[in-house]
Design a protein around this motif. Structure first.
Motif, PDB file in Angstrom:
ATOM      1  N   VAL A  84      -3.881  -4.313  -9.333  1.00  0.00           N
ATOM      2  CA  VAL A  84      -4.670  -4.101 -10.550  1.00  0.00           C
ATOM      3  C   VAL A  84      -4.532  -2.645 -10.955  1.00  0.00           C
ATOM      4  CG1 VAL A  84      -6.945  -4.227 -11.630  1.00  0.00           C
ATOM      5  CG2 VAL A  84      -6.282  -5.913  -9.883  1.00  0.00           C
ATOM      6  N   VAL A  85      -4.161  -2.414 -12.225  1.00  0.00           N
ATOM      7  CA  VAL A  85      -4.038  -1.065 -12.777  1.00  0.00           C
ATOM      8  C   VAL A  85      -4.991  -0.956 -13.962  1.00  0.00           C
ATOM      9  CG1 VAL A  85      -2.517   0.643 -13.799  1.00  0.00           C
ATOM     10  CG2 VAL A  85      -1.644  -0.896 -12.032  1.00  0.00           C
ATOM     11  N   VAL A 121      -5.681   2.425  -9.458  1.00  0.00           N
ATOM     12  CA  VAL A 121      -4.769   1.403  -8.942  1.00  0.00           C
ATOM     13  C   VAL A 121      -5.398   0.821  -7.680  1.00  0.00           C
ATOM     14  CG1 VAL A 121      -2.438   0.879  -8.159  1.00  0.00           C
ATOM     15  CG2 VAL A 121      -2.816   2.711  -9.845  1.00  0.00           C
ATOM     16  N   ARG A 122      -5.514  -0.516  -7.661  1.00  0.00           N
ATOM     17  CA  ARG A 122      -6.089  -1.189  -6.512  1.00  0.00           C
ATOM     18  C   ARG A 122      -5.136  -2.269  -6.022  1.00  0.00           C
ATOM     19  NH1 ARG A 122     -10.397  -0.731  -9.847  1.00  0.00           N
ATOM     20  NH2 ARG A 122     -10.252  -2.893 -10.523  1.00  0.00           N
ATOM     21  N   VAL A 137      -6.147   5.815  -6.201  1.00  0.00           N
ATOM     22  CA  VAL A 137      -5.605   4.656  -5.485  1.00  0.00           C
ATOM     23  C   VAL A 137      -6.666   4.128  -4.529  1.00  0.00           C
ATOM     24  CG1 VAL A 137      -3.820   3.817  -3.912  1.00  0.00           C
ATOM     25  CG2 VAL A 137      -3.257   5.514  -5.687  1.00  0.00           C
ATOM     26  N   ASP A 138      -6.895   2.820  -4.595  1.00  0.00           N
ATOM     27  CA  ASP A 138      -7.791   2.135  -3.669  1.00  0.00           C
ATOM     28  C   ASP A 138      -7.026   0.905  -3.162  1.00  0.00           C
ATOM     29  OD1 ASP A 138      -9.780   0.982  -2.210  1.00  0.00           O
ATOM     30  OD2 ASP A 138     -10.973   0.339  -3.930  1.00  0.00           O
ATOM     31  N   ALA A 139      -6.324   1.064  -2.050  1.00  0.00           N
ATOM     32  CA  ALA A 139      -5.433   0.011  -1.577  1.00  0.00           C
ATOM     33  C   ALA A 139      -5.694  -0.275  -0.115  1.00  0.00           C
ATOM     34  CB  ALA A 139      -3.960   0.422  -1.777  1.00  0.00           C
ATOM     35  N   VAL A 140      -5.570  -1.539   0.227  1.00  0.00           N
ATOM     36  CA  VAL A 140      -5.636  -1.971   1.617  1.00  0.00           C
ATOM     37  C   VAL A 140      -4.235  -2.408   2.026  1.00  0.00           C
ATOM     38  CG1 VAL A 140      -8.033  -2.710   1.408  1.00  0.00           C
ATOM     39  CG2 VAL A 140      -6.202  -4.347   0.947  1.00  0.00           C
ATOM     40  N   GLU A 159       0.842  -1.205   0.000  1.00  0.00           N
ATOM     41  CA  GLU A 159       0.000   0.000   0.000  1.00  0.00           C
ATOM     42  C   GLU A 159       0.876   1.254   0.000  1.00  0.00           C
ATOM     43  OE1 GLU A 159      -3.516   2.081   2.710  1.00  0.00           O
ATOM     44  OE2 GLU A 159      -2.070   0.675   3.591  1.00  0.00           O
ATOM     45  N   ASP A 160       1.942   1.269   0.818  1.00  0.00           N
ATOM     46  CA  ASP A 160       2.838   2.418   0.847  1.00  0.00           C
ATOM     47  C   ASP A 160       3.565   2.590  -0.476  1.00  0.00           C
ATOM     48  OD1 ASP A 160       2.048   2.837   3.415  1.00  0.00           O
ATOM     49  OD2 ASP A 160       3.803   1.868   4.334  1.00  0.00           O
ATOM     50  N   VAL A 161       3.985   1.490  -1.058  1.00  0.00           N
ATOM     51  CA  VAL A 161       4.692   1.559  -2.343  1.00  0.00           C
ATOM     52  C   VAL A 161       3.791   2.189  -3.403  1.00  0.00           C
ATOM     53  CG1 VAL A 161       5.727   0.195  -4.187  1.00  0.00           C
ATOM     54  CG2 VAL A 161       6.182  -0.401  -1.803  1.00  0.00           C
ATOM     55  N   VAL A 162       2.549   1.723  -3.495  1.00  0.00           N
ATOM     56  CA  VAL A 162       1.619   2.268  -4.491  1.00  0.00           C
ATOM     57  C   VAL A 162       1.341   3.741  -4.223  1.00  0.00           C
ATOM     58  CG1 VAL A 162      -0.742   2.124  -5.363  1.00  0.00           C
ATOM     59  CG2 VAL A 162       0.578   0.026  -4.993  1.00  0.00           C
ATOM     60  N   GLY A 163       1.157   4.106  -2.964  1.00  0.00           N
ATOM     61  CA  GLY A 163       0.896   5.507  -2.643  1.00  0.00           C
ATOM     62  C   GLY A 163       2.041   6.424  -3.020  1.00  0.00           C
ATOM     63  N   ASN A 164       3.284   5.995  -2.750  1.00  0.00           N
ATOM     64  CA  ASN A 164       4.445   6.813  -3.113  1.00  0.00           C
ATOM     65  C   ASN A 164       4.560   6.981  -4.621  1.00  0.00           C
ATOM     66  OD1 ASN A 164       5.137   7.080  -0.412  1.00  0.00           O
ATOM     67  ND2 ASN A 164       6.482   5.268  -0.445  1.00  0.00           N
TER      68      ASN A 164
END
Length: 474
Positions: A390-391, A377-378, A343-346, A323-328
């Protein structure tokens, strides 16, 4: 003289060596098996005789202990086994009883104590004279009022000797015949056709060089080991040819891609050199910097793919929050290109390389923002404890026929072939390599937004621990 005969008997050529080897193997196996058979037969026959004699002396000793010699005479227990002579020897060495019609002398000098047993005439090996001596079993006994006696039971081993001799004679005759048959069959099977095929394969392999990988070795019509060998060699040549074609194409594509930034840099240097005042350099500086950065990224990407080809793409085992990687990555892309990235990440934790996973996410997001106006991005937990990334985008999408080709190196689809909109064609290839290094896969589907959907599955931990290598995105 002996050396001369040995030289004549020495095998020559593949056919002779195969025949000689087959004959030796068959001979050794038959001799070992025949020897074991004779020993087993001898042991079994003598054990049977000894068991019979032991039963007789046990029964007679019991009769003697109960009713004495007179009771033994009145009993017919000792007459139950044909060919067995029973004697009772008194303490002074005289015969107290014999089952023979004539008294004679004791058949053995064995004198065991009461309750003990002794055996003579049994050999562990079927030696020439081993079965000619009768077998005698002696047991000490006590006669009521008559003192200690010895019960002797003797039986000849002529029948056993004959059985062992018959089997041994059959083996002496049969082993050489079987060895001869094996040699003839081997000589016939390893014939000129087989040897000619092997020689053709060897000659063809010798002719095949680095520039003739398209050639193949001849495959014989037979379905034997030689045909399997030729088929395997052709499959190996096919793999080598594909690898060589991919290498040549890779070098050609890399040269083509590097030519454009190098030409731009060369032209900029020439223009700047023609301006003594240096004012043009201020205008060309950003162009030179952009082309230099582009070329640097391409070289780094080529280095990463080269390491992946050599199984040297290192993956460290760090605790990573995807989640942190995708957010950055999403924040960097928004600042850099201004693209709309949702971004929709858990929170999902993996064991892997944070830098490489960041490069994987960056390449997918940047590839989507280059052609689409909206990117989603999920991140979700995977079924096996890993993660699913998933992108989605609302761009032109990817045709089903191109969904595997987009992961090849230097591949650009028609919609992004222009230099100003397309990358180097290495980004998705790097995505696949990083996903594979983390025990995962990547595939392309149709997005609900109307464009392309990239689905990446990642394992909970990579399969190997090797030092990580630096890698750059694009």
């Amino acid at each position: 003289m002996v050396r001369g005969w040995l030289h004549l008997l020495a095998p020559r050529g593949v056919r002779g060596q195969a025949t000689w080897a087959a004959a030796v193997v068959v001979a050794v196996a038959l001799v070992a098996g025949g020897t074991g058979l004779v020993l087993l037969l001898h042991t079994s026959l003598t054990s049977t005789v000894q068991s019979t004699l032991e039963a007789v002396v046990d029964e007679d000793a019991a009769v003697l202990a109960d009713r004495g010699v007179a009771g033994l005479r009145a009993s017919e227990v000792d007459r139950g086994a044909d060919g067995i002579l029973v004697q009772v020897v008194a303490a002074d060495g005289t015969l107290a009883y014999t089952s023979a019609r004539r008294a004679g002398t004791p058949v053995s000098a064995l004198r065991p104590a009461p309750g003990e047993e002794a055996v003579s005439g049994r050999s562990l090996l079927p030696l020439p004279d081993a079965l000619t001596e009768p077998m005698v079993v002696a047991r000490g006994a006590t006669v009521p009022g008559g003192g200690d006696v010895v019960v002797l039971a003797r039986r000849d081993l002529e029948a056993q000797e004959e059985a062992v001799e018959v089997v041994g004679g059959m083996l002496v005759v049969g082993v050489p015949l079987l060895v001869l048959v094996a040699a003839v069959v081997t000589w016939w099977r390893v014939g000129p056709d087989v040897l000619g095929t092997v020689e053709d394969i060897r000659a063809q392999v010798e002719r095949i060089g680095g520039g003739r990988l398209a050639e193949r070795v001849p495959v014989p019509p037979s379905r034997d080991e030689v045909a399997h060998l030729a088929t395997t060699m052709n499959e190996m040549l096919t793999r080598l040819q594909r690898s060589d074609d991919a290498r040549q194409q890779f070098v050609a594509d890399a040269s083509h891609e590097l030519r454009s930034p190098l030409a731009t840099l060369t032209a900029a240097v020439e223009v700047a050199d023609a301006d003594p005042g240096g004012r043009v350099w201020h205008e060309l500086g950003p162009v030179v910097a952009a082309e230099s950065a582009r070329m640097q990224r391409m070289v780094d990407d080529l280095l990463l793919l080269s390491k992946a080809d050599g199984d040297a793409l290192g993956v460290t085992r760090d605790d990573v929050d995807l989640e942190d990687v995708v957010g950055n990555v999403a924040r960097r892309v928004r600042r850099g290109s201004g693209g709309a990235v949702e971004v929709d990440a858990v929170p999902v934790r993996l064991v892997g390389d944070a830098h490489q996973l960041g490069q994987l996410v960056h390449n997918l997001v940047e590839n989507a923002t280059r052609l689409a106006g909206r990117v989603e991005v999920r991140v979700r937990p995977g079924d096996d404890g890993g993660a699913v990334l998933v992108v989605d985008d609302d761009g032109p999408g990817i045709a089903p026929d191109d969904r595997e080709r987009v992961f090849e190196r230097f591949t650009r689809l028609d919609a992004s072939r222009a230099r100003h909109s397309g990358g180097s064609g290495l980004g998705l290839a790097i995505v696949r390599e990083i996903a594979a290094a983390h025990g995962g896969t990547v595939r392309v589907e149709t997005s609900p937004l109307g464009g392309a959907r990239f689905v990446v599955t990642l394992a909970a931990a990579p399969s190997a621990t090797v030092p990580a290598q630096p890698a750059t995105s694009r």
